[in-house]
Structures are given as C-alpha cells and as structure tokens.
Design a protein around this motif. Structure first.
Motif, mmCIF file in Angstrom:
data_model
loop_
_atom_site.group_PDB
_atom_site.id
_atom_site.type_symbol
_atom_site.label_atom_id
_atom_site.label_comp_id
_atom_site.label_asym_id
_atom_site.label_seq_id
_atom_site.Cartn_x
_atom_site.Cartn_y
_atom_site.Cartn_z
ATOM 1 N N UNK A 1 0.734 -1.078 -0.013
ATOM 2 C CA UNK A 1 0.120 -0.076 0.052
ATOM 3 C C UNK A 1 0.842 1.039 -0.044
ATOM 4 N N UNK A 2 1.843 1.105 0.585
ATOM 5 C CA UNK A 2 2.802 2.368 0.863
ATOM 6 C C UNK A 2 3.581 2.760 -0.617
ATOM 7 N N UNK A 3 4.090 1.588 -1.157
ATOM 8 C CA UNK A 3 4.509 1.608 -2.519
ATOM 9 C C UNK A 3 3.378 2.284 -3.485
ATOM 10 N N UNK A 4 2.059 1.756 -3.394
ATOM 11 C CA UNK A 4 1.175 2.311 -4.127
ATOM 12 C C UNK A 4 0.894 3.697 -4.253
ATOM 13 N N UNK A 5 0.747 4.109 -2.943
ATOM 14 C CA UNK A 5 0.617 5.835 -2.944
ATOM 15 C C UNK A 5 1.704 6.604 -3.266
ATOM 16 N N UNK A 6 2.964 6.228 -2.724
ATOM 17 C CA UNK A 6 4.338 7.117 -3.053
ATOM 18 C C UNK A 6 4.383 6.785 -4.524
ATOM 19 N N UNK A 7 4.474 5.618 -5.099
ATOM 20 C CA UNK A 7 4.706 5.516 -6.633
ATOM 21 C C UNK A 7 3.641 6.192 -7.234
ATOM 22 N N UNK B 1 -9.432 6.082 -6.832
ATOM 23 C CA UNK B 1 -9.416 4.740 -6.422
ATOM 24 C C UNK B 1 -8.129 4.438 -5.932
ATOM 25 N N UNK B 2 -6.966 4.835 -5.976
ATOM 26 C CA UNK B 2 -5.880 4.627 -5.141
ATOM 27 C C UNK B 2 -6.124 4.804 -3.816
ATOM 28 N N UNK B 3 -6.595 6.042 -3.401
ATOM 29 C CA UNK B 3 -7.081 6.199 -2.058
ATOM 30 C C UNK B 3 -8.068 5.862 -1.604
ATOM 31 N N UNK B 4 -9.188 5.320 -2.530
ATOM 32 C CA UNK B 4 -10.347 4.738 -2.257
ATOM 33 C C UNK B 4 -10.108 3.385 -1.589
ATOM 34 N N UNK C 1 5.753 -0.905 6.943
ATOM 35 C CA UNK C 1 5.449 -0.906 5.525
ATOM 36 C C UNK C 1 6.034 0.406 4.949
ATOM 37 N N UNK C 2 5.923 1.542 5.621
ATOM 38 C CA UNK C 2 6.326 2.845 5.245
ATOM 39 C C UNK C 2 7.932 2.649 5.035
ATOM 40 N N UNK C 3 8.403 2.339 5.974
ATOM 41 C CA UNK C 3 10.003 2.183 6.096
ATOM 42 C C UNK C 3 10.376 1.312 4.730
ATOM 43 N N UNK C 4 9.790 0.226 4.589
ATOM 44 C CA UNK C 4 10.320 -0.741 3.560
ATOM 45 C C UNK C 4 10.139 0.033 2.112
#
Length: 518
Positions: free
Chosen positions: A289-295, A379-382, A411-414
């Motif tokens: 999920x963190x890769x999803x938002x940051x990417x 949809x990402x933040x959905x 997850x954020x750290x990774x």
C-alpha cells in the motif's frame, strides 16, 4: 448468543489453507464470521452482509462524544500530514536556503520515513498500556516543537538531525489517532468514518500545498509554512487534553485494575506468539500500500513539469485536484466497504486503478492531467480508505494502537526508497513527447510500477483474512487480560468454561423458578 445463521466450516489453520479459504470466501456473498457466546465458546457461521444505508443516517449514529473523538483523531492525522508535506513540497526552497541539491534535501524525507516505525512502536505500546490520551498529547506537542526547531536549524547537518527526531515522533501519531477515532465509533459507521479518517493525510497535503501557494516562491517563505505546521500540531495536542480517555481505559481504571509491567509484557509475548502470522501479513500488505501511494503521487508533479511541459503553478493546481480526488474516493470506497466487505472494496478499487493507468499518463493538458489524476487517486486512496478499519479489525484486541501503527510504519519504512527508484529509472530512460523532444520517461515508469503494485495489492488482499464488524470494546488495556486469579486457583480452561456453564445454568433455573412462582 444463539443465532439462526447457517453454520460454516471453522476458520482454516495454516498459511496455505487460510489463503485458499479466504480466496474462496471472496466469491461468496455471505461472510464467514466467528461468533463467541457468553460461555466463551466459539463457532463459525455465515452472516448476510448489511443492507445499504443512507450515509446521512449513518452519520447520525454518532453521538456528540463520538464526533469529538473522531474529529480529534482526524485533526491529529491531518496535522501530521501537513508537517510531513511542509518539507516535501518545498524541496526547491530548502535546497536554495541550505545551498545544497534537491537530492540532498530528500535525504531528510528518507530519514523521516525510516524512523517512523520506531515512534510507532514506542507511542503505540504506550497507547495500549496507558491509554490513547496522554501519549497523543505529548506526541503532537513535541512534533510542533520540532517543526519550530527545524526553522532555527542553522546548518544542513542540524536540519537533518532535527528531521530525524521529527520522523521518530511522527511515527507515533497514526496508531493512537486511528484507534481512538474508530474504537469510539458505532460499528455500522466504521466503514464510512474509516474512509474519511484516512483522507486526513490527503487533506493535510492539500492544506500544505495551499499554504505554499499562499506564501509565494521566495526562499525564506518556507519558514512561514513550517510555523503554520507547528501551530496545527500543538493545537491538536492541546485539543486532546480537553477530552476524556477512551471507554475501555476509563472502565479499567474504574474497576481498579492494576496493570504491572510484568502483566503488560506477559500479554505482549502471548499476543506475538499467537498473532505473528497476522503481523507478517499486515506488514506485507502495508508495504504494498505504501508503494502504491508513493509511486502514484510523489513524482506526479515532476512528471507534469518535466514530461508534459506544465508550468509550476499549473502542476501545483493539478496536484491539489489530484489529492481532492483522493479525499472523495477514500470516503466513498470506505463507505461501500461496510456493505460489500473490506477485501472486495480494496480489490475492486485496485483493479479499477490498473484500468485507468493509460488515461492517467497520456493527457498533455493541465485539464486532462487534473481530471485523470483526480480519478486515479480516487481509486488509489479509495483502497486506502478501507485500511484504517481493516487494520483495526485485524489487530489483536488489546494492541490496536501499537499493531496498526507498527505495521503501517514498517510498510512505510520498506517502501521509503520508492520515489528514488521511480526517479532513477525515469531519468535513465527517455521517450518523445508530443513535440517530438526527448524527455525523461516518468509516465511509463510510474504506469508500469503502479500496475504491478496494484495487482500485488489485489492478490495479497484476496488471499488474506477479514474480520468486518468485529467488536472493538471487549478487551481492556494491554496487560489487563492476564488471568492471574484462574491460574492461582489451579483451574484449566475446561474447568473455567464448566464453571461458567454452571453459573449460567443456575441463573436460568432461578429465572424459571421465579416464572413458575408468578
């Protein structure tokens, strides 16, 4: 409590058996749930999903006290996001101020993300042990003071040191804010309120971007944005002082429970031995999920400027609209998850975002990029909007603050190097824009990476567990659930259950006798 629902096979044991059962349940409209009666006996049964309800009627379920808890949690999470983005959206100003490169400034962002998991562990365990209130108060006020300390950092080395400390305290906000806001909400309202709550992060970004536009582009104006951030954090901490602790902590105190350090660590060790599979699963899910938002968002402004030729102001406006879409999408999909299920909502949103990728990266105008960015982040933040309540329901009962905070921040750290990975690949490859000029390949890089990540989220969620509607009020503070008295009396679990049955039977006999006499 007896129900008329159809009995289901027990929850499967083992990683592969659980994944197989979870995937199969995703295609069954009814949900497999574990029901526990008054004697502590459990069984699995099929429950029909809730019927759709008017969002207004759902909001009316919250009492004034529920709204207060929710608003304080949302405000704290928004202030936390503002604090973080106050730096990320002013990279150019800070690079000029400290006479260094933009890449060096982003080192502060990486350090912040790396140390957030430490803060999540410290403040999460404090929140589960002593209550949500005072750990949050201290956390938010110290965050505000560290924002002020950043303003007075004279050298770049001092700046990095302060931002490292900032990351540690920033990590403690999520767990306590999310658990406090949602555990005090009525069960039927948690899906909708989860969606609203998660978008405090996007709302914080929008506020920070608006503040940056408002102060102008002069180098020294970065300090004004940081002063605003400090004021918001300190205000959130002071506001939390005015309201009482969460219900289960007040009840434990009223009942005179004394929780020793030994009790706390004993229950913590028991929880880890029992729930380590769930911990690993949630860390993997939150990494995706963190890769999803940051990417999908961190390099989008750069993409619009470098690849599409937008001016800085136009790219900023498009970014604000993009995050507005995030706020709307998180609320709507979170609301839907209350009826269609947490996992179905996440999988559906992730797959739709995959389909939108071509429309997301192909437009060349500000209007086109604004519209496609709005829908993509919808949809990402959905999908993200379901995460606060999904994580909370999957958490061990007495460790909601630490579990949600630590899994989220690990997850954020990774995923902390995600922006650097996208930038490195894009800057090493080139495509031709609409004018035929060679430009850095931000669009294809973000599109391919986001597609892979969204599919990873869909598969991981489809194979994972769900505990929608789970009670969040049963367990007291961590350490209060250690059964010393039963151990001292030499009672095993079977004896305890039998004792409870006898007690219940006596109560029923007494009721029957009274009814006969009357």
């Amino acid at each position: 409590m007896a129900t008329n629902n159809e009995r289901a096979d027990p929850i499967a044991q083992g990683t592969f058996a659980t994944a197989k059962q979870s995937f199969g349940d995703l295609f069954k409209w009814k949900q497999r749930v574990v029901v526990t009666n008054e004697l502590g006996e459990s069984h699995a049964e099929w429950q029909s999903p809730e019927k759709f309800k008017n969002p207004i009627s759902i909001l009316m379920l919250l009492s004034a006290k529920n709204w207060i808890y929710f608003f304080v949690g949302f405000f704290a999470w928004t202030a936390d996001a503002f604090d973080f983005h106050a730096l990320s959206i002013q990279t150019v100003k800070l690079a000029s101020y400290y006479h260094t490169t933009k890449t060096e400034i982003t080192t502060a962002i990486t350090l912040t993300l790396l140390l957030r998991s430490v803060g999540a562990a410290v403040f999460g365990l404090l929140g589960d042990r002593y209550g949500r209130k005072w750990p949050m108060v201290g956390n938010m006020i110290i965050l505000g003071l560290l924002q002020i300390a950043t303003i007075y950092a004279q050298t770049f080395q001092q700046f990095l040191a302060v931002r490292s400390l900032f990351g540690l305290f920033m990590g403690g906000v999520y767990g306590n804010a999310i658990s406090m806001a949602l555990e005090n909400c009525p069960t039927d309202a948690r899906g909708l309120m989860s969606g609203v709550l998660q978008q405090g992060y996007s709302f914080g970004y929008v506020l920070a971007a608006c503040a940056n536009l408002g102060v102008g582009g002069e180098v020294e104006t970065w300090k004004t944005v940081f002063w605003i951030a400090a004021g918001l954090s300190i205000a959130a901490g002071l506001l939390r002082c005015l309201f009482p602790e969460s219900k289960q902590f007040r009840e434990a105190k009223a009942e005179g429970h004394h929780i020793s350090a030994g009790d706390f660590w004993e229950e913590t060790k028991t929880m880890l031995a029992k729930e380590w599979h769930m911990c690993v699963y949630c860390i993997i899910l939150m990494t995706w999920f963190n890769y999803y938002s940051h990417t999908s968002q961190d390099s989008y402004t750069t993409f619009m400027i470098e690849s599409k030729g937008l001016a800085n102001n136009g790219a900023t406006r498009a970014s604000i609209l993009m995050k507005t879409g995030a706020c709307v999408g998180g609320t709507i999909v979170g609301y839907l998850s209350q009826f269609i299920g947490r996992r179905r909502a996440i999988v559906g949103a992730a797959l739709i975002s995959c389909c939108l990728i071509p429309a997301w990266i192909l437009p060349n105008t500000e209007a086109g990029l604004s519209a496609s960015g709005f829908m993509m982040q919808f949809f990402v933040q959905g999908a993200w909007g379901v995460i606060p309540i999904h994580l909370t329901e999957l958490s061990p009962e007495a460790f909601r603050s630490s579990f949600t905070g630590i899994t989220y921040q690990l997850g954020n750290m990774i995923s902390s190097p995600s922006a650097q990975i996208v930038n490195a690949i894009a800057e090493s490859n080139f495509i031709r824009n609409q004018s035929g000029e060679l430009v850095e390949a931000y669009g294809p890089t973000m599109g391919i990476a986001t597609a892979i990540i969204a599919l990873g989220i869909a598969v991981t969620t489809a194979l994972g567990p769900e505990k929608r509607g789970r009670s969040l009020e049963a367990a007291g503070p961590a350490g209060a659930n250690v059964h010393h008295h039963d151990v001292e009396k030499g009672l095993d679990a079977g004896s305890i259950a039998e004792s409870k049955r006898m007690s219940m039977a006596q109560v029923e006999d007494s009721h029957a006798e009274r009814k006969a006499e009357s």
